[in-house]
Scaffold this active site. Structure first.
Site, PDB file in Angstrom:
ATOM      1  N   CYS A   1     -19.478   1.972   7.565  1.00 22.65           N
ATOM      2  CA  CYS A   1     -18.723   1.357   8.656  1.00 22.65           C
ATOM      3  C   CYS A   1     -17.497   2.242   8.872  1.00 22.65           C
ATOM      4  CB  CYS A   1     -18.330  -0.060   8.270  1.00 22.65           C
ATOM      5  SG  CYS A   1     -17.276  -0.895   9.476  1.00 22.65           S
TER       6      CYS A   1
ATOM      7  N   CYS B   1       0.552   5.075   6.798  1.00 22.87           N
ATOM      8  CA  CYS B   1      -0.070   4.937   8.112  1.00 22.87           C
ATOM      9  C   CYS B   1       0.914   4.222   9.052  1.00 22.87           C
ATOM     10  CB  CYS B   1      -1.369   4.140   8.005  1.00 22.87           C
ATOM     11  SG  CYS B   1      -2.490   4.736   6.720  1.00 22.87           S
TER      12      CYS B   1
ATOM     13  N   CYS C   1       0.846  -1.190   0.000  1.00 26.61           N
ATOM     14  CA  CYS C   1       0.000   0.000   0.000  1.00 26.61           C
ATOM     15  C   CYS C   1       0.888   1.249   0.000  1.00 26.61           C
ATOM     16  CB  CYS C   1      -0.908   0.002   1.223  1.00 26.61           C
ATOM     17  SG  CYS C   1      -2.012   1.441   1.290  1.00 26.61           S
TER      18      CYS C   1
END
Length: 350
Positions: free
Chosen positions: A194, A63, A59
């Site tokens: 969500c 993060c 990715c």
């Protein structure tokens, strides 16, 4: 209880107000949360979901908590997007073991146009099995959100992670507004939301309050609110952070329940490190959803049989979808408890 006796739904919470809730005497806080919970839910039912990593690693986001980030060396093997039929095999296994919702996660900044036909076929196939569908694929454009909704996607997961104030210490490759924009696109397309966050990343009580305020003050509360406890992964910048006090985690669950009375509050990442007693306290504080099985994307999760045995000890049964008989689901659970070996519900992406 009657609708008149239920706690009102608010979208105007202040950070000071929520900070005071987070610092209430523990017994008072849990009692208030349990009272709210019983007004909106059966306290002995828990919604059960299974989460599958359909594309793992590489990715481009940074993060600091995430083993799937290409910025860190965590030993995670990269995996291409899974074949549609393989995903459907895993969904069948999940349904056979009592899951009512099947969630699919891909380590993308955002899905590419070339990926969308495969993702859409996954949604359609899982829906045909009679399961609720959920996906987390990163940021979505309005057009992508509309395409997923038309394919039958029920829920889209996109967490806010932390407070706006603390966000820059966690992630620099996308903005907080980017996350809010995706939630708006999902809601505008007609899907359920969500959205939750992660605690234990070094944030303050005020940051936890601010995260919860962001979620509770959305125009409509997320139908599902995952509260994740940081899983410290070797190779990430957060591998040596101090452990979160379990009581502070339970407090976060309780306040999420109070702020979002009609939402499912989910025990998500970090359950592997929670004792049965801590999980029981979370259920008492208003958690009523879990990810079930051996893998939660790329981090370990309590084994399925352990989850089922804990349910049995606590007198909890899985929440069922409309049209599915409780007795059938309970028979599945009882059979699973009696098995000596459980086949894995999660694709082993590590």
């Amino acid at each position: 209880m009657s609708a008149q006796s239920q706690t009102s739904i608010r979208n105007d919470w202040s950070i000071d107000e929520v900070s005071r809730l987070l610092t209430l005497p523990f017994n008072d806080l849990v009692f208030q949360a349990q009272t709210v919970h019983r007004q909106h839910f059966n306290p002995n039912k828990v919604q059960v979901s299974t989460l599958l990593s359909i594309k793992t690693g590489a990715c481009p986001e940074d993060c600091k908590y995430c083993p799937q980030s290409a910025h860190y060396h965590t030993g995670l093997d990269r995996e291409r997007l899974m074949a549609v039929e393989k995903v459907l095999e895993e969904a069948r296994l999940a349904k056979d073991k009592g899951a009512s919702r099947f969630c699919m996660g891909a380590a993308w900044r955002n899905p590419k146009d070339r990926d969308m036909p495969y993702v859409i076929e996954m949604v359609k196939g899982v829906k045909q099995l009679g399961l609720e569908t959920c996906m987390t694929l990163g940021m979505l454009s309005p057009e992508q959100a509309a395409a997923l909704q038309q394919a039958g996607l029920d829920y889209y997961n996109h967490n806010l992670d932390t407070s706006p104030e603390f966000y820059g210490d966690i992630i620099t490759t996308r903005t907080y507004q980017d996350r809010l924009n995706t939630l708006r696109n999902v809601r505008d397309a007609g899907m359920k939301v969500c959205a939750g966050g992660i605690v234990g990343m070094g944030e303050s009580v005020e940051d936890r309050a601010s995260l919860l305020v962001q979620l509770a003050n959305l125009p409509k509360h997320p139908e599902s609110v995952p509260i994740n406890m940081l899983v410290k992964v070797k190779g990430t910048p957060f591998e040596n952070l101090e452990d979160l006090d379990p009581i502070d985690f339970v407090r976060t669950i309780a306040v999420a329940r109070i702020l979002m009375p009609a939402s499912h509050v989910r025990l998500s990442a970090g359950r592997e490190y929670m004792s049965d007693e801590m999980q029981a306290m979370c259920f008492l504080a208003g958690a009523n959803s879990i990810f079930y099985g051996e893998k939660l994307l790329t981090t370990n999760n309590p084994e399925a049989d352990a989850d089922l045995k804990l349910f049995e000890r606590l007198g909890i049964t899985p929440e069922t979808r409309d049209g599915y008989d409780d007795e059938v689901h309970q028979t599945v659970i009882n059979e699973a408890i009696s098995e000596q070996q459980q086949p894995p519900l999660y694709y082993d992406a590590s």
